[in-house]
Motif scaffolding. Sequence first.
Motif, PDB file in Angstrom:
ATOM      1  N   UNK A  90      10.718   7.658  -0.522  1.00 34.49           N
ATOM      2  CA  UNK A  90      11.452   7.511   0.741  1.00 34.49           C
ATOM      3  C   UNK A  90      10.606   6.799   1.790  1.00 34.49           C
ATOM      4  N   UNK A  91       9.264   6.821   1.630  1.00 32.55           N
ATOM      5  CA  UNK A  91       8.402   6.109   2.576  1.00 32.55           C
ATOM      6  C   UNK A  91       8.625   4.606   2.480  1.00 32.55           C
ATOM      7  N   UNK A 108       0.832  -1.208   0.000  1.00 30.49           N
ATOM      8  CA  UNK A 108       0.000   0.000   0.000  1.00 30.49           C
ATOM      9  C   UNK A 108       0.867   1.259   0.000  1.00 30.49           C
ATOM     10  N   UNK A 109       1.976   1.232   0.750  1.00 28.87           N
ATOM     11  CA  UNK A 109       2.869   2.394   0.783  1.00 28.87           C
ATOM     12  C   UNK A 109       3.459   2.646  -0.596  1.00 28.87           C
ATOM     13  N   UNK A 110       3.877   1.572  -1.264  1.00 31.69           N
ATOM     14  CA  UNK A 110       4.465   1.743  -2.594  1.00 31.69           C
ATOM     15  C   UNK A 110       3.420   2.190  -3.613  1.00 31.69           C
ATOM     16  N   UNK A 126      15.730   2.194  -5.500  1.00 29.61           N
ATOM     17  CA  UNK A 126      15.093   2.329  -4.190  1.00 29.61           C
ATOM     18  C   UNK A 126      16.119   2.368  -3.065  1.00 29.61           C
ATOM     19  N   UNK A 127      16.941   1.321  -2.965  1.00 31.98           N
ATOM     20  CA  UNK A 127      17.916   1.206  -1.882  1.00 31.98           C
ATOM     21  C   UNK A 127      19.321   1.536  -2.395  1.00 31.98           C
ATOM     22  N   UNK A 149       0.688   3.963  -3.002  1.00 31.28           N
ATOM     23  CA  UNK A 149       0.114   5.274  -2.710  1.00 31.28           C
ATOM     24  C   UNK A 149       1.148   6.382  -2.880  1.00 31.28           C
ATOM     25  N   UNK A 150       1.512   6.638  -4.105  1.00 25.88           N
ATOM     26  CA  UNK A 150       2.428   7.751  -4.388  1.00 25.88           C
ATOM     27  C   UNK A 150       3.878   7.448  -4.182  1.00 25.88           C
ATOM     28  N   UNK A 151       4.238   6.178  -3.954  1.00 23.31           N
ATOM     29  CA  UNK A 151       5.637   5.857  -3.718  1.00 23.31           C
ATOM     30  C   UNK A 151       6.373   5.372  -4.944  1.00 23.31           C
ATOM     31  N   UNK A 152       5.813   5.635  -6.124  1.00 26.05           N
ATOM     32  CA  UNK A 152       6.453   5.170  -7.348  1.00 26.05           C
ATOM     33  C   UNK A 152       7.692   5.999  -7.695  1.00 26.05           C
ATOM     34  N   UNK A 153       7.712   7.274  -7.309  1.00 25.37           N
ATOM     35  CA  UNK A 153       8.818   8.164  -7.663  1.00 25.37           C
ATOM     36  C   UNK A 153       9.322   8.878  -6.413  1.00 25.37           C
TER      37      UNK A 153
END
Length: 360
Positions: free
Chosen positions: A65-66, A52-54, A95-96, A56-60
């Motif tokens: 960073x979330x 869900x974190x990825x 990502x990492x 919900x707006x975590x694509x870029x």
Amino acid sequence: MSRHAAPAAPPPLPERGEMDEVVEADPDAEAEDQEERWARLLPELLSDVVQRVEASGGERWPARKDVVSCACVCRRWREAAVAVVRPPAESGKITFPSSLKQPGPRESPMQCFIKRNKKNSTFYLYLGFTSSPVDKGKFLMAARRFRRGPHTEYIISLDSEDLSQGSNAYMGKLRSDFWGTNFKIYDSKPPYDGAKASSSRSSRRFGSRRISPQVSAGNYEVGQVSYKYNLLKSRGPRRMYCTLECPSAQETWENSLKTKFRRPLGPTTLRNKAPRWHEHLQCWCLNFHGRVTVASVKNFQLVAAADPSDPTSSVDDETVLLQFGKVDEDMFTMDYRQPLSAFQAFAISLSSFGTKLACE
């Protein structure tokens, strides 16, 4: 009765048994307890949270960073993030920090840019968000040029403020010969199981014994870059050849987080793509698809080269695996794809800086 009241008696001291019961809170124990609470979540719930974190707006970046924050909670959260987040070769996303030493995507290149600071001989690599020249991007790595006697070294680090071989953020380095035409790329960690550190004194990270058993005292040679001499001063761009130990894109993401692959896969050889002479413009031209706008001898494109020891081998010499070029006085674009990693592409691009009188 005296004019001044007698001072109040001090409170009685606690008995010895009472003193033994006064114990300060242990911050480490509290942190472990907090971590254990997060780790007790069901694996299915953990996976759902990271997904869900990825989604919900975590694509870029910077929202991505979330996802990294989730992986930093504890070991179980890290394992859940690893299972959800895919490597750059599959997702096309960095990502990492370990992603910087993993192959880029195959179909479309990873678009980055390099900012140069001439005053302190420092170069900053950013991941581009858009193709706009005003794009601020996401900082990935930095490198600083040092003169070591007759040689030049570029120290590559995750920390733009701490560019030393003794830093925990140290990634590797690029080292040139006296003429600045032959370079060696060194990695701070073994590229595969059983790899041996370079035995030369110049490749060691520390002058004396290493600081910690977890920090390698040596560097591992993972590639070479060479520029062919142009003694006759014939017209044309620089001629480059690269030999690299590239990581396998087939390795599992869990193993890739260790920035290692299980066995050496054999060297990957690259050469610069030959440009064509443009009669109207009276210059050598390459198609950078709008990513390079300023003519410079530093500009290049690298493609796969055939193995000279195997005459029957065939390679795709049209697909550009790395392109580097100038867009402003101190701004350069760097686009790479599989089998190269961001670290390798950055090191190769750094070799293009500096004058090479014997090659031009």
